[in-house]
Design an enzyme around this catalytic site. Structure first.
Site, PDB file in Angstrom:
ATOM      1  N   CYS A 117       0.813  -1.227   0.000  1.00  0.00           N
ATOM      2  CA  CYS A 117       0.000   0.000   0.000  1.00  0.00           C
ATOM      3  C   CYS A 117       0.841   1.270   0.000  1.00  0.00           C
ATOM      4  O   CYS A 117       0.320   2.354  -0.242  1.00  0.00           O
ATOM      5  CB  CYS A 117      -0.957  -0.019   1.184  1.00  0.00           C
ATOM      6  SG  CYS A 117      -2.121  -1.378   1.043  1.00  0.00           S
ATOM      7  N   HIS A 258      -3.537   7.033   2.055  1.00  0.00           N
ATOM      8  CA  HIS A 258      -3.877   5.707   1.544  1.00  0.00           C
ATOM      9  C   HIS A 258      -5.256   5.340   2.100  1.00  0.00           C
ATOM     10  O   HIS A 258      -5.546   5.585   3.273  1.00  0.00           O
ATOM     11  CB  HIS A 258      -2.826   4.693   1.993  1.00  0.00           C
ATOM     12  CG  HIS A 258      -3.234   3.289   1.731  1.00  0.00           C
ATOM     13  ND1 HIS A 258      -3.610   2.854   0.484  1.00  0.00           N
ATOM     14  CD2 HIS A 258      -3.344   2.214   2.561  1.00  0.00           C
ATOM     15  CE1 HIS A 258      -3.932   1.576   0.554  1.00  0.00           C
ATOM     16  NE2 HIS A 258      -3.778   1.155   1.802  1.00  0.00           N
ATOM     17  N   ASN A 288     -10.035  -0.382  -0.770  1.00  0.00           N
ATOM     18  CA  ASN A 288      -8.579  -0.310  -0.750  1.00  0.00           C
ATOM     19  C   ASN A 288      -8.033  -0.884  -2.059  1.00  0.00           C
ATOM     20  O   ASN A 288      -8.104  -2.087  -2.288  1.00  0.00           O
ATOM     21  CB  ASN A 288      -8.065  -1.111   0.458  1.00  0.00           C
ATOM     22  CG  ASN A 288      -6.555  -1.045   0.609  1.00  0.00           C
ATOM     23  OD1 ASN A 288      -5.854  -0.583  -0.289  1.00  0.00           O
ATOM     24  ND2 ASN A 288      -6.063  -1.518   1.742  1.00  0.00           N
TER      25      ASN A 288
HETATM   26  O1  UT7 Z   1      -3.850  -1.303   3.409  1.00  0.00           O
HETATM   27  C1  UT7 Z   1      -2.910  -2.110   4.038  1.00  0.00           C
HETATM   28  C2  UT7 Z   1      -2.953  -1.970   5.491  1.00  0.00           C
HETATM   29  N1  UT7 Z   1      -4.179  -2.501   5.991  1.00  0.00           N
HETATM   30  C3  UT7 Z   1      -4.889  -1.790   6.879  1.00  0.00           C
HETATM   31  O2  UT7 Z   1      -4.528  -0.681   7.183  1.00  0.00           O
HETATM   32  C4  UT7 Z   1      -6.093  -2.455   7.481  1.00  0.00           C
HETATM   33  C5  UT7 Z   1      -6.054  -2.324   8.987  1.00  0.00           C
HETATM   34  N2  UT7 Z   1      -7.141  -3.006   9.654  1.00  0.00           N
HETATM   35  C6  UT7 Z   1      -8.427  -2.632   9.562  1.00  0.00           C
HETATM   36  O3  UT7 Z   1      -8.753  -1.749   8.804  1.00  0.00           O
HETATM   37  C7  UT7 Z   1      -9.423  -3.270  10.467  1.00  0.00           C
HETATM   38  O4  UT7 Z   1      -8.760  -4.020  11.457  1.00  0.00           O
HETATM   39  C8  UT7 Z   1     -10.447  -4.204   9.749  1.00  0.00           C
HETATM   40  C9  UT7 Z   1     -11.426  -3.354   8.931  1.00  0.00           C
HETATM   41  C10 UT7 Z   1      -9.723  -5.167   8.840  1.00  0.00           C
HETATM   42  C11 UT7 Z   1     -11.259  -4.969  10.784  1.00  0.00           C
HETATM   43  O5  UT7 Z   1     -11.908  -4.064  11.668  1.00  0.00           O
HETATM   44  P1  UT7 Z   1     -11.782  -4.216  13.252  1.00  0.00           P
HETATM   45  O6  UT7 Z   1     -12.617  -3.170  13.838  1.00  0.00           O
HETATM   46  O7  UT7 Z   1     -10.319  -4.220  13.594  1.00  0.00           O
HETATM   47  O8  UT7 Z   1     -12.423  -5.606  13.475  1.00  0.00           O
HETATM   48  P2  UT7 Z   1     -11.770  -6.900  14.145  1.00  0.00           P
HETATM   49  O9  UT7 Z   1     -10.812  -7.522  13.199  1.00  0.00           O
HETATM   50  O10 UT7 Z   1     -11.311  -6.559  15.508  1.00  0.00           O
HETATM   51  O11 UT7 Z   1     -13.054  -7.799  14.275  1.00  0.00           O
HETATM   52  C12 UT7 Z   1     -14.128  -7.446  15.126  1.00  0.00           C
HETATM   53  C13 UT7 Z   1     -15.221  -8.462  14.922  1.00  0.00           C
HETATM   54  C14 UT7 Z   1     -14.726  -9.894  14.978  1.00  0.00           C
HETATM   55  O12 UT7 Z   1     -15.707 -10.690  15.594  1.00  0.00           O
HETATM   56  P3  UT7 Z   1     -15.558 -11.123  17.117  1.00  0.00           P
HETATM   57  O13 UT7 Z   1     -14.265 -11.859  17.197  1.00  0.00           O
HETATM   58  O14 UT7 Z   1     -15.552  -9.840  17.899  1.00  0.00           O
HETATM   59  O15 UT7 Z   1     -16.771 -11.972  17.331  1.00  0.00           O
HETATM   60  C15 UT7 Z   1     -14.606 -10.261  13.531  1.00  0.00           C
HETATM   61  O16 UT7 Z   1     -14.738 -11.654  13.318  1.00  0.00           O
HETATM   62  O17 UT7 Z   1     -15.784  -8.275  13.616  1.00  0.00           O
HETATM   63  C16 UT7 Z   1     -15.771  -9.521  12.939  1.00  0.00           C
HETATM   64  N3  UT7 Z   1     -15.622  -9.263  11.505  1.00  0.00           N
HETATM   65  C17 UT7 Z   1     -16.678  -9.021  10.715  1.00  0.00           C
HETATM   66  N4  UT7 Z   1     -17.995  -8.957  10.972  1.00  0.00           N
HETATM   67  C18 UT7 Z   1     -18.813  -8.677   9.938  1.00  0.00           C
HETATM   68  C19 UT7 Z   1     -14.495  -9.226  10.763  1.00  0.00           C
HETATM   69  N5  UT7 Z   1     -14.809  -8.975   9.485  1.00  0.00           N
HETATM   70  C20 UT7 Z   1     -16.152  -8.834   9.426  1.00  0.00           C
HETATM   71  C21 UT7 Z   1     -17.059  -8.571   8.394  1.00  0.00           C
HETATM   72  N6  UT7 Z   1     -18.373  -8.490   8.700  1.00  0.00           N
HETATM   73  N7  UT7 Z   1     -16.666  -8.362   7.115  1.00  0.00           N
END
Ligand code: UT7
Length: 335
Positions: A117, A258, A288
């Site tokens: 990225c 980004h 993204n």
């Molecule tokens: O571009 C390259 C660099 N990449 C980035 O900068 C991305 C950085 N990370 C992020 O943007 C975020 O961490 C994500 C958008 C990928 C995820 O968001 P989050 O708020 O960090 O969610 P999380 O991974 O902590 O997950 C929270 C909950 C989990 O469920 P439990 O364990 O709390 O029951 C996940 O399983 O949300 C769940 N989850 C979803 N739920 C519905 C993860 N993906 C989804 C989804 N829909 N698509």
């Protein structure tokens, strides 16, 4: 950029391409356990694009042709082509070679640059250095990724995030040292390898039935781990470049971040003391697109008449590697 160089590298032409097929959040509700509400509130994404036929070079070529046609550039005058991408058409030849052939840049050399990225920032800085050296007069810098080719559409953690796109800028020398790329602060930290990668297909794990069965030819991301370092990394480096150049928030026309997650973008803007109207955002429409996000923003905001010559822009990115950085760019295009 370099004090000793006679020239700065200025952007003199721009172009972009996004494929027609739109995948909205409702589409993902049908294929994985997710909701439009979750995706919008946790990421800021509403839609992303998908290239149905073709490869990253096709995206890059369309963006380059947009640039060539809009600014009446003779492709034979292009000296260098740098393609920032993590989804090259093939391992080799470089996508830059394929683009060179398809756009008729018969006198160019070039290469691909892999920095995920942060690819566009690294490529912009590298291209600018080639201009400043005095050896090259026209460097085409392209950010292009067909992320749909490495996205696992059964993994809700990643599939909702990414889209396909390309955008390109042409760098040329200017003796006006108040324009163009002023400075970049660029970093890598290989300890980030375990948080965001595609394991299979390289020399470590060449493709086998096993790598396919284990889904190692797709993106893996520990979202939470990347989120934490991305928020800090992008905000720190953006603030650092402001400090280094004695810039106050009112001196900056736009942050060009980004587009990975709206919450990371908001945190960076807050650290820089910038209000929301000074932040370029199109993550809602495209998700993204990896190396394409920053130039895509630049092209759209320019075409919407929102940036003007002389505007100071801070470009900032964070990505796999880890790689990250910020660049200070003074906009050099007239309308
Ligand atoms: O571009 C390259 C660099 N990449 C980035 O900068 C991305 C950085 N990370 C992020 O943007 C975020 O961490 C994500 C958008 C990928 C995820 O968001 P989050 O708020 O960090 O969610 P999380 O991974 O902590 O997950 C929270 C909950 C989990 O469920 P439990 O364990 O709390 O029951 C996940 O399983 O949300 C769940 N989850 C979803 N739920 C519905 C993860 N993906 C989804 C989804 N829909 N698509």
């Amino acid at each position: 950029m370099s004090q000793s160089s006679k020239y700065n590298a200025a952007i003199t032409a721009i172009g972009m391409y996004v494929p027609e097929t739109i995948l909205d959040n409702k589409y993902f509700e049908k294929i994985v356990e997710t909701s439009d509400e979750w995706i919008r509130t946790r990421t800021g994404i509403s839609e992303r694009r998908k290239l149905d036929n073709g490869a990253t070079s096709d995206l890059a070529v369309k963006a380059s042709q947009d640039l060539i046609n809009t600014y009446k550039i003779n492709p034979e005058e292009i000296d260098v082509i740098i393609v920032a991408t993590v989804t090259p058409d093939m391992f080799f030849p470089a996508t830059a070679c394929i683009v060179q052939n398809k756009i008729g840049a018969s006198n160019a050399w070039g290469f691909d640059l892999s920095a995920a990225c942060s690819g566009f920032l690294f490529a912009l800085h590298s291209g600018a250095a080639l201009i400043e050296s005095g050896s090259f007069k026209k460097v085409l810098v392209i950010g292009a990724d067909k992320m749909s080719s490495i996205v696992d559409y059964t993994d809700r953690n990643t599939c909702i995030l990414f889209g396909d796109a390309a955008a390109a800028v042409l760098l040329e020398p200017t003796e006006d040292k108040s324009l163009g790329l002023v400075d970049s602060i660029l970093r890598v930290d290989g300890t980030g390898e375990s948080s965001l990668y595609m394991r299979g297909g390289g020399s470590l794990y060449p493709a086998t039935h096993e790598t396919v069965d284990k889904r190692w030819h797709y993106i893996y991301q520990d979202g939470k781990a990347v989120f934490k370092v991305a928020v800090k990394g992008m905000a720190d480096v953006s603030y650092e470049i402001m400090q280094k150049h004695n810039l106050k928030s009112e001196d900056i026309a736009y942050l060009v971040p980004h587009q990975a997650n709206l919450r990371i973008i908001d945190a960076t803007a807050e650290r820089m003391g910038l209000s929301k109207d000074k932040v370029m955002i199109n993550i809602d429409k495209y998700g993204n697109t990896t190396a394409a996000t920053i130039p895509l923003c630049l092209v759209e905001y320019h075409r919407d008449g929102k940036i003007k010559k002389g505007d100071k822009l801070v470009l900032a990115a964070f990505g796999a590697g880890f790689t990250w950085g910020a660049s200070l760019l003074v906009w050099s295009l007239d309308h």
